[in-house]
Design an enzyme around this catalytic site. Sequence first.
Site, mmCIF file in Angstrom:
data_model
loop_
_atom_site.group_PDB
_atom_site.id
_atom_site.type_symbol
_atom_site.label_atom_id
_atom_site.label_comp_id
_atom_site.label_asym_id
_atom_site.label_seq_id
_atom_site.Cartn_x
_atom_site.Cartn_y
_atom_site.Cartn_z
ATOM 1 N N ASP A 21 -30.405 -33.841 -25.198
ATOM 2 C CA ASP A 21 -30.603 -35.268 -24.525
ATOM 3 C C ASP A 21 -31.087 -34.790 -22.913
ATOM 4 O O ASP A 21 -30.939 -33.771 -22.617
ATOM 5 C CB ASP A 21 -29.411 -35.829 -24.283
ATOM 6 C CG ASP A 21 -29.445 -37.459 -23.893
ATOM 7 O OD1 ASP A 21 -29.775 -37.667 -22.936
ATOM 8 O OD2 ASP A 21 -29.073 -38.283 -24.892
ATOM 9 N N ASP B 4 -36.318 -33.392 -22.695
ATOM 10 C CA ASP B 4 -37.078 -34.781 -22.674
ATOM 11 C C ASP B 4 -38.039 -34.970 -23.944
ATOM 12 O O ASP B 4 -38.749 -33.919 -24.414
ATOM 13 C CB ASP B 4 -38.059 -34.830 -21.447
ATOM 14 C CG ASP B 4 -39.045 -36.079 -21.549
ATOM 15 O OD1 ASP B 4 -38.733 -36.810 -22.507
ATOM 16 O OD2 ASP B 4 -39.249 -36.483 -20.476
ATOM 17 N N ILE B 5 -37.387 -35.606 -24.904
ATOM 18 C CA ILE B 5 -37.970 -35.803 -26.345
ATOM 19 C C ILE B 5 -39.251 -36.153 -26.183
ATOM 20 O O ILE B 5 -40.044 -35.864 -27.109
ATOM 21 C CB ILE B 5 -37.071 -36.819 -27.009
ATOM 22 C CG1 ILE B 5 -35.635 -36.428 -26.907
ATOM 23 C CG2 ILE B 5 -37.619 -36.852 -28.459
ATOM 24 C CD1 ILE B 5 -35.383 -34.876 -27.791
ATOM 25 N N LYS C 51 -40.392 -48.895 -33.192
ATOM 26 C CA LYS C 51 -39.421 -48.942 -33.996
ATOM 27 C C LYS C 51 -39.940 -49.173 -35.337
ATOM 28 O O LYS C 51 -39.649 -48.830 -36.569
ATOM 29 C CB LYS C 51 -38.199 -49.636 -33.641
ATOM 30 C CG LYS C 51 -37.593 -49.187 -32.583
ATOM 31 C CD LYS C 51 -36.853 -47.772 -32.765
ATOM 32 C CE LYS C 51 -36.019 -47.385 -31.589
ATOM 33 N NZ LYS C 51 -35.471 -46.042 -31.913
ATOM 34 N N ASN D 104 -32.491 -40.093 -32.879
ATOM 35 C CA ASN D 104 -31.795 -41.253 -32.264
ATOM 36 C C ASN D 104 -32.537 -41.544 -30.900
ATOM 37 O O ASN D 104 -32.505 -42.657 -30.402
ATOM 38 C CB ASN D 104 -30.459 -40.839 -32.419
ATOM 39 C CG ASN D 104 -29.753 -41.810 -31.333
ATOM 40 O OD1 ASN D 104 -29.743 -42.930 -31.769
ATOM 41 N ND2 ASN D 104 -29.294 -41.474 -30.247
ATOM 42 N N TYR E 214 -41.252 -51.966 -27.618
ATOM 43 C CA TYR E 214 -40.085 -51.539 -28.307
ATOM 44 C C TYR E 214 -40.121 -51.672 -29.789
ATOM 45 O O TYR E 214 -39.843 -50.767 -30.560
ATOM 46 C CB TYR E 214 -38.823 -52.103 -27.606
ATOM 47 C CG TYR E 214 -37.385 -51.331 -28.168
ATOM 48 C CD1 TYR E 214 -37.300 -50.130 -27.867
ATOM 49 C CD2 TYR E 214 -36.822 -52.059 -29.142
ATOM 50 C CE1 TYR E 214 -36.120 -49.563 -28.263
ATOM 51 C CE2 TYR E 214 -35.590 -51.518 -29.723
ATOM 52 C CZ TYR E 214 -35.319 -50.294 -29.186
ATOM 53 O OH TYR E 214 -34.234 -49.594 -29.724
#
Length: 251
Positions: A36, A62-63, A158, A89, A154
Site C-alpha cells: 500500500d 505506489d501501484i 473497473k 484490490n 472509475y
Amino acid sequence: MADAPRVALVTGGAAGMGKATSLKLAADGHSVGIVDIDFDGARAVSDAIVAGGGKALAVRADIGERMQVEQAITQIREALGPITILVNNAAVENFSALEDLDDATWDRLMGINLRGAYVAAQCVLPDMSAAGWGRIINVSAFGAQIGAPNMALYTASKGGIISMTRSLAIELGPKGITVNSVSPGFIDTPMARRAINGGLFPVPYEQIIATYPIPRLGQPEDIAAACAFFASDAAGYITGQVLGVNGGAAM
C-alpha cells in the site's frame, strides 16, 4: 481438510476491503504481503497478523509505478516465499462529470486501477507458473456492470478489470491458474465514507441502499469472504467469473 498454506499478496491492503482480506487470508493460514502507499496502515495490518501468530510483511509501493511494484514483490518473495495468491484490490476513486475530466486525471487513475493490476499479475506469474497453481482475484465494482453518474472514468477502469479477468482466465487456465473478479457494491470503507461525507452522490446514500434487496451497506468482511473463497482449493474449477457482492443491487 484445510488448504495448504501459501503466500498471498494483497494490494491496497492498509484499509477497508484490502485490510479485511489480508486478515481473512492470514486467518486461513496463508502468509500475507500487504502492499500500500500508506505504509503505516499496511504495517498496522501486518503487526496484527503477526501478533495473532501469522506471517506477514508490509511494503510501501505506489501501484501505479511499475518499478515500485516490482521491488515490493521482490521483498515479499524473499521474506515469505513464492507468491501464488494475488488480490488486486488497490484503487482510487473519481467523481467527475465528463466535461470536467482531463487527460492527466484519466491516465493516473487508469495507471493505478487497471495498469497496476496487470503489472502485479505479470510480476507474480513466474511464481504461479512454477508452482502449477495460482489464484488471481481482481476487485472490480458494480458500477462497471450497471453504470453510475459522474463516474465514467472509475467505472471504465473497473470494466477493464472485468474484461481482463475473463481474458486472463482463458490464457492462464492451462497453467493451473484461475482468474476471477469480486465486484463490490456499496461497501462501508474509508473511500466510501469520503464520498458520503463529501456529498458526492446524487441523493443521500440511505436512499440508495433502501432500494437494494438487502438494504444496508456492505462490510469489508463481505468482500474478504468472497476473495478468500476464490483463493481456496475449493474454487479450483471456477475461473473467469464475476461475483457480485452487492446486496442484490446489480441484478
